[in-house]
Design an enzyme around this catalytic site. Sequence first.
Site, PDB file in Angstrom:
ATOM      1  N   GLU A 117       0.921  -4.835  11.637  1.00  0.00           N
ATOM      2  CA  GLU A 117       0.823  -6.250  11.254  1.00  0.00           C
ATOM      3  C   GLU A 117       1.381  -7.207  12.303  1.00  0.00           C
ATOM      4  OE1 GLU A 117       2.450  -6.095   7.297  1.00  0.00           O
ATOM      5  OE2 GLU A 117       4.476  -6.238   8.070  1.00  0.00           O
TER       6      GLU A 117
ATOM      7  N   LYS B   1       3.447  -2.444  15.777  1.00  0.00           N
ATOM      8  CA  LYS B   1       4.615  -2.323  14.907  1.00  0.00           C
ATOM      9  C   LYS B   1       4.716  -0.900  14.358  1.00  0.00           C
ATOM     10  CE  LYS B   1       6.582  -4.179  10.631  1.00  0.00           C
ATOM     11  NZ  LYS B   1       6.347  -4.996   9.440  1.00  0.00           N
TER      12      LYS B   1
ATOM     13  N   TRP C  57       0.813  -1.210   0.000  1.00  0.00           N
ATOM     14  CA  TRP C  57       0.000   0.000   0.000  1.00  0.00           C
ATOM     15  C   TRP C  57       0.847   1.260   0.000  1.00  0.00           C
ATOM     16  CZ3 TRP C  57      -1.941   1.965   5.360  1.00  0.00           C
ATOM     17  CH2 TRP C  57      -0.927   1.815   6.298  1.00  0.00           C
TER      18      TRP C  57
END
Length: 798
Positions: free
Chosen positions: A492, A612, A353
């Site tokens: 993630e 993260k 992305w």
Amino acid sequence: MNDWIHRFSGYEPSDERRREALCTVGNGYFATRGAWAGSSATDHHYPGTYLAGYYNRLIDDVDDHLVENESLVNLPDWLPLTVAINDGDWITPDTCEVLEHDQELDLLRGVLTRRFRLRDPLGREISGVERRFASMADPHLAGQTLAITVTGWAGHLRLGSAVNGAVRNCGVERYRKLSGRHLTEVSPTVDDDNLMVAAATSQSRHRVAVGIRTVAAHNGSPVAGWTTRTDSDSAYAELVVPVQAGDVVTAEKVAAIHGSRDVGISEPLLATQTALAHAPGFDQLREAHVLAWSQLWQRFSIELEEPFDGTMAAVRLNLFHLLQSASAHSGDTDAGVPARGLHGEAYRGHIFWDELFVFPLLTLRMPALTRSLLRYRYRRLPAARQAARRAGYPGAMFPWQSGSDGREESQRLHLNPLSGRWTEDATFRQRHVGLAIAYTMWQYVEMTGDLEFLGDRGAEVIIEVARFFAGLAEYDQGRDRYVIRGVVGPDEFHTGYPSRPAAGIDNNSYTNVLAVWLFGVAAKALQRLPAWRRAELTATLGLRSEELSHWDELTRRMYVPFHDGVISQFEGYEQLTELDWQHYRSTYGDIRRLDRILEAEGRDVTSYQVSKQADVLMLLYLLPRRELHDLMERLGYPFTATTVRATVEYYLARTCHGSSLSAVVHAWGLAMLDPDRALEFLEQALHSDAGDPSQTGTAAEGIHLGAMAGSIDLIQRCFTGLGGTNDVLRFGPRWPAKLGTLRMVLRYRGHRIVAKVSTSRVTLTVDPGPGPAIAVRCFGRTRLLRPGESRRWSSRGG
Ligand code: BGC
């Protein structure tokens, strides 16, 4: 330090691979890492040449699972240009005493220069200068020269030039256990002293041809007499030159490269032969290349007067690598925006992305380039539709990692280098990638007013993605709200709950709120189309009025989790265990990959409140505060300045910035709340690859394009408040005095505009020429600017 030169002094074998990534020369069509010419893949070197969009699939057996991976293919290496003394081995800094070594990347001209002085094991010295570039004027050509001065000895200097076809993909240690030989039918030839290697990719059947023409001179006079040969993979030329102390031997190489995906050619070998036959010499080629770069720099001119140290150098370096990864030459390649540029093999050259962070810079300078890169996604809409159908949903489900044909390329197993264990990887559940794609389409249209694109492609993607998210949202009777279950957000690390590993988390706020935004935009996109096109598209897509009403319902009834006045990253995040951050910081130092650290300790990152990267904060990054407020209000959730501050602080304390994108988003989120901290994150983002080598993570395996572009976008949009909605260009500076004054060139609605921004002032000057006036709003006042006019807004009025 000269802002236009990026220099590496000395020879540092352990940092060489990162330097190679940062010294890559490329032109958006292909790129070549800045490896020592003639080096082969070792712990310290990794030569690599990549053509945008050239992927190939290979299958491996890992622990009885068949693992299929598609990778951007490392192509035959055109770089080898080396020397040897008498009958000795080829001279390299690894086998000689390094007396001097210096690499200099000239960002203004796009030329890499390496200067060295080496002493061989028998005590003979040479000094050399090697230069190279990948032509920005003709994307199929590259130039290279080598000048060697003989110091204090006499004998023979052997000059070697080659195209090395014995290459494989082995640039990333974690992937090395998997196969990497993508090229077959490797066919080296010598054609009138030109060396060629043609090859095909084993599965995707792309054909490529790399050719070189090398000429040499001794003390300025041409020397002939090359002996040439081929082996099974490569083609070589060698020239022996008798030399005296003080002699200078030079070689000049022009390389050509073509692939079967090129347009306007018959076939790659013929195209390469023809290109070499017609290519000018190094100097002329360089002149055209430098001119092309100077024009690019004029378009992308972003200057800060007196900013803090190193800022301009980083801005130029990051822009340089962005333009080497995506340029006008990318237009016809049907390649998207690979997360790691064309600079290495991390993430196998896949497309995530990250374009979300890249397009704002391109759209405001080369809108046609964004448009052609968006088409990469449009062409893969059928694959996204098929994926949605297979998963039981309507609309289009774009893959988290994309390559050639738009199928999901994410791996399902991931090697943790700290523990040596393969673990399940469920990051493919990042459905939010579709929202990012729809967002970039809409943002492009808002900025450019390109309603043709909206009608031809953009609206279709936006509607299909909206349909998919409407399908994903389930009605939860208990809450009388809609929920989205089993996804992964931008963070993630959380691919599931400890009790439900790898099955995704529920109600990721970023996904839910951005989906709500998209439902509104999908309806707006339809309204923006002329009636005839709206009718056509509605019929083609079988779009029913009930769907539109359902979207509207979702914009009022989507569920967003909160706790203690903070937007929860996902449902239940706040119930996870708090990490002892101090302990991990003091034990490990670098804790960016806490997922790996915890796994190696036998723990599971999904049990902890550890992110993260920016996740909820992405909402502040993508949506203007007013718009976000209105979306939340419509959903019936409180959203005040206190909510924003509490949310930013909460995640700031729980984020380890394991992705370089995180710094960009945090800077954005903090710009209004805490400008000094925002500047710290800006600095971090600006230097994420070229800063302190101990802090730059995996830059050796490829640059982090999103952070490179995003860091400049902070200067361009975040601190200037630049945006474009409803055909009005807006500025709303929250400009930090520490950055000095900004002067940048923009392209907006066909006009070239010079914008100057400081803490209290914005001045815009539109170039003279044809075209309608543009509406600009700043400090609450809207004015029309005609071509040739200049206007100043001041925060104090006037
Ligand atoms: C990040 C993603 C990003 C990808 C490629 C990952 O580490 O978590 O957000 O898209 O890298 O840059």
